[in-house]
Design an enzyme around this catalytic site. Structure first.
Site, PDB file in Angstrom:
ATOM      1  CE  LYS A 114     -32.563  25.975  26.454  1.00  0.00           C
ATOM      2  NZ  LYS A 114     -32.395  26.336  27.868  1.00  0.00           N
ATOM      3  CE  LYS A 197     -36.728  33.908  23.111  1.00  0.00           C
ATOM      4  NZ  LYS A 197     -36.952  33.780  24.541  1.00  0.00           N
ATOM      5  CE  LYS A 200     -31.972  35.318  30.837  1.00  0.00           C
ATOM      6  NZ  LYS A 200     -32.044  33.852  30.701  1.00  0.00           N
TER       7      LYS A 200
END
Ligand code: ATP
Ligand code: LTN
Length: 334
Positions: A114, A197, A200
């Site tokens: 991240k 993957k 959302k």
């Protein structure tokens, strides 16, 4: 006999959850909620480790909670609440952070991923200590079982390490939890990029099946899913990732084996197969979507249910936190 505790959570990082969250998390939570004393949090304090708009965050938090309920998590059975409404999470996280090595935190791969995405300079200390807050979530409830995807396994390992460290330094206080890692067969990939993957908060929404999307949009996304030129409905993750992914979704939602679905579509084209899958997904999503939207029509009622559950969670959390404060040597208010 008292039931063992279970804890899991999801970040309110989008307006809608996606089918990977549904198959990989919600369906399993729903199935486990009878056998365990289950706590399911909408982890909004985790969500703010990356920038969020205030009004949108509140909305996403409600929406995430509504989707938990719509998917079958029952607020009278499980404790379903919003993390920030139970202050003990942040309080325990601080204490655990004093037991976490800097290098130990630096080894967490999600932070590495991240912080690369957001750039080292705009990555916050909160993003860095994210796994410590997650450890607090789990340890506050004397949790035995933590169902998560394999991307979270490292965080649960850190949680175990911190629990053992605290217990050996200050005396037995925490239950050491076990991760329950979702099966590889429950991992769903992006319909347009079937080796990544499904997520959302993906940049492109074309390959993501959102629970709250209009049913026609969902149907179109399925009909446009990437496949291959081979033309046979056969599970081969390496050579045919697109078809394999669609088979995984089909099998997970129907409870059927991949083989029986391959047999059903033997000698038929991808068009037929996709139509079949479309019908399965639409039938599954339609009631969930309708229920979630209905719940969102009355936010005051939803907020009340969440507050009640937060009270229940607080009660359990405060018990652990009091023991922690005592052992660490914090002076009790007289
Ligand atoms: P974000 O994009 O915000 O990181 P996400 O959609 O990847 O979100 P998380 O909030 O990280 O999802 O995960 C919530 C739960 O859903 C976790 O238990 C995770 O393992 C599961 N999950 C998420 N994506 C998938 C997927 N593609 N397949 C199976 N399970 C998934
Ligand atoms: N980090 C997790 C969400 C999460 C969680 C938890 C999961 C926060 N706290 C405690 C299990 C237990 C994620 O991003 N999926």
């Amino acid at each position: 006999m008292t039931k063992a505790r279970l804890f899991s959570g999801m970040q309110p990082s989008a307006d809608s959850l996606q089918i990977g969250n549904y198959i990989g998390a919600l369906m399993q939570w729903r199935d486990m909620q009878d056998a365990y004393d289950a706590f399911f949090a909408v982890v909004d304090l985790h969500a703010i480790t990356v920038p969020q708009d205030a009004a949108q965050l509140r909305d996403k938090t409600r929406r995430t909670a509504a989707q938990y309920i719509a998917a079958g998590i029952e607020p009278d059975k499980s404790t379903l609440y919003v993390q920030s409404q139970v202050p003990a999470h942040a309080e325990l996280a601080w204490i655990l952070s004093t037991l976490t090595g800097f290098g130990e935190a630096q080894r967490m791969t999600q932070f590495k991923d991240k912080s690369q995405r957001y750039g080292a300079d705009s990555s916050s200390v909160g993003l860095f200590t994210y796994p410590v807050l997650m450890a607090a979530d789990i340890l506050l409830y004397q949790t035995k079982v933590v169902p998560v995807g394999d991307d979270q396994k490292q965080h649960v390992e850190l949680t175990r390490t911190l629990a053992e460290r605290f217990n050996s330094r200050f005396g037995e206080t925490f239950q050491v939890p076990d991760p329950v890692i979702q099966k590889e067969t429950a991992r769903i990939y992006d319909l347009q990029a079937p080796t990544s993957k499904m997520s959302k908060s993906a940049e492109s929404q074309a390959g993501v099946l959102y629970l709250l999307d209009d049913i026609n949009v969902t149907a179109k996304k399925i009909m446009r899913a990437v496949t291959d030129n081979d033309g046979t409905v056969r599970y081969d993750r390496e050579a045919k990732p697109g078809v394999a992914n669609l088979l995984t979704i089909y099998a997970a939602l129907t409870g059927r084996t991949v083989e029986s679905i391959e047999d059903e579509y033997a000698g038929r084209g991808y068009g037929d197969f996709k139509k079949g899958l479309r019908d399965v997904v639409v039938a599954e999503f339609e009631p969930v979507r309708a229920r979630a939207l209905e719940l969102l029509e009355d936010p005051a009622e939803l907020d009340r249910a969440l507050a009640q559950n937060a009270d229940r969670a607080s009660e359990a959390a405060e018990e652990t936190l009091a023991a922690v404060y005592e052992r660490v040597g914090l002076l009790r208010r007289g």
